[in-house]
Write a protein that holds these residues in place. Structure first.
Motif, short mmCIF file in Angstrom:
data_model
loop_
_atom_site.label_atom_id
_atom_site.label_comp_id
_atom_site.label_asym_id
_atom_site.label_seq_id
_atom_site.Cartn_x
_atom_site.Cartn_y
_atom_site.Cartn_z
N ASP A 133 0.81 -1.23 0.00
CA ASP A 133 0.00 0.00 0.00
C ASP A 133 0.83 1.28 0.00
O ASP A 133 0.35 2.33 0.44
CB ASP A 133 -0.97 0.01 1.21
CG ASP A 133 -1.96 -1.13 1.17
OD1 ASP A 133 -2.15 -1.71 0.08
OD2 ASP A 133 -2.53 -1.47 2.22
N ARG A 186 -6.19 0.79 5.94
CA ARG A 186 -5.18 0.08 6.73
C ARG A 186 -5.03 0.71 8.11
O ARG A 186 -4.89 0.01 9.12
CB ARG A 186 -3.84 0.08 5.99
CG ARG A 186 -2.73 -0.64 6.74
CD ARG A 186 -1.43 -0.65 5.96
NE ARG A 186 -1.49 -1.54 4.82
CZ ARG A 186 -1.30 -2.85 4.88
NH1 ARG A 186 -1.06 -3.42 6.05
NH2 ARG A 186 -1.35 -3.60 3.80
N THR A 232 2.03 -3.61 8.81
CA THR A 232 1.32 -4.84 8.47
C THR A 232 1.27 -5.69 9.74
O THR A 232 1.84 -5.32 10.78
CB THR A 232 2.04 -5.62 7.35
OG1 THR A 232 3.26 -6.14 7.88
CG2 THR A 232 2.33 -4.72 6.16
N ARG A 256 -9.88 -6.77 6.29
CA ARG A 256 -10.00 -5.44 5.70
C ARG A 256 -11.44 -5.22 5.25
O ARG A 256 -12.14 -6.16 4.88
CB ARG A 256 -9.05 -5.28 4.52
CG ARG A 256 -7.58 -5.31 4.93
CD ARG A 256 -6.69 -5.15 3.73
NE ARG A 256 -6.82 -3.81 3.19
CZ ARG A 256 -6.07 -2.78 3.59
NH1 ARG A 256 -5.18 -2.94 4.54
NH2 ARG A 256 -6.21 -1.59 3.03
#
Length: 277
Positions: free
Chosen positions: A42, A101, A134, A169
């Protein structure tokens, strides 16, 4: 002529790798690679540094990205290869992925706290100030703070897809990712299709839907392939007239069993695949 090799799936410290973009260039040159794609999660933040480090060498740094999406409550990743990092439309819409995110990160932290783990957003920011977080970052935090012994333990107990702190997500779909990558001038590739543990019918359904959105390729050559995996993914690619790519998914010490450019099982990705990009 000696075969030259490439790696079309590599991560840096701009997301969850442990090598900086410049260090990846040094490693790729040491390994004699012809090219590698920097595909951080991302973000395109490391591409400029990597390309500058490779200037004047025979190594090509392919600008890329790995977009994280959700399909039927599963994380699905779409690689964007040969994108235009400075594309204004691409960067404006990439912020939607980054915002999603960020929301997910706050939810993960809350779930970890609910499990009795000691963690806060501020502590994470102090340890990882310049990275797109992450789950690997949360795992490393638990290791660094001695709450677990290893990254695999962190995933098994807390962060894996079926563990108590997993947060799928929301909103961002793989179909949106494919279209965004095209608007950014790149080729859209379904990353590591077998790690999602979809049934053959589910994977076929996902692929067929992605093709309708413009999917270009499938990452058929991958570090954790075994047995007939690559053959089956090549067959799926032929069924839908998709090209294939290959990548190690190198993360440095975050995935210590995986090496850049060759990886597990003596994986090698021929440079002839570059023609697809």
């Amino acid at each position: 002529m000696k075969e030259q090799y490439i790696d079309l799936h590599v991560h840096s410290t701009s997301s969850d790798g442990t090598f900086s973009p410049s260090e990846l260039v040094i490693l790729a040159l040491k390994k004699g690679l012809k090219a590698f794609a920097l595909t951080d999660h991302d973000t395109t933040a490391g591409i400029g540094e990597a390309q500058e480090a490779a200037r004047g060498t025979d190594l090509t740094v392919i600008p890329g990205i790995e977009l994280s999406t959700s399909w039927k409550n599963r994380d699905i990743h779409i690689l964007g290869l040969n994108i235009e990092p400075e594309n204004v439309y691409f960067q404006d819409n990439l912020r939607d992925f980054q915002l999603e995110r960020e929301k997910r990160n706050h939810k993960i932290i809350q779930k970890m706290q609910d499990q009795g783990l000691s963690i806060s957003y501020e502590e994470m920011l102090k340890l990882f100030p310049d990275s797109v977080w992450t789950r690997a970052h949360f795992a490393r935090f638990l290791v660094e703070t001695h709450q677990v012994h290893t990254i695999p333990e962190a995933f098994n107990r807390f962060l894996g897809d079926h563990a108590p702190c997993f947060v799928p997500r929301e909103k961002v779909t793989p179909f949106q990712a494919v279209k965004l990558i095209h608007r950014g001038g790149g080729k859209a590739v379904l990353a590591h299709p077998l790690i999602y543990h979809l049934s053959p019918d589910q994977l076929d359904e996902l692929t067929s839907q992605l093709v309708k959105s413009g999917l270009d390729g499938i990452e058929a050559i991958y570090s954790t392939n075994k047995g007939m995996d690559e053959t089956n993914m090549r067959r799926l690619a032929r069924k839908y007239n998709l090209f294939i790519t290959g990548g190690s998914d190198f993360h440095g010490s975050n995935k210590p069993a995986i090496d850049m450019g060759c990886s597990k099982g003596n994986l090698k990705i021929p440079s002839s695949l570059l023609k697809n990009l």
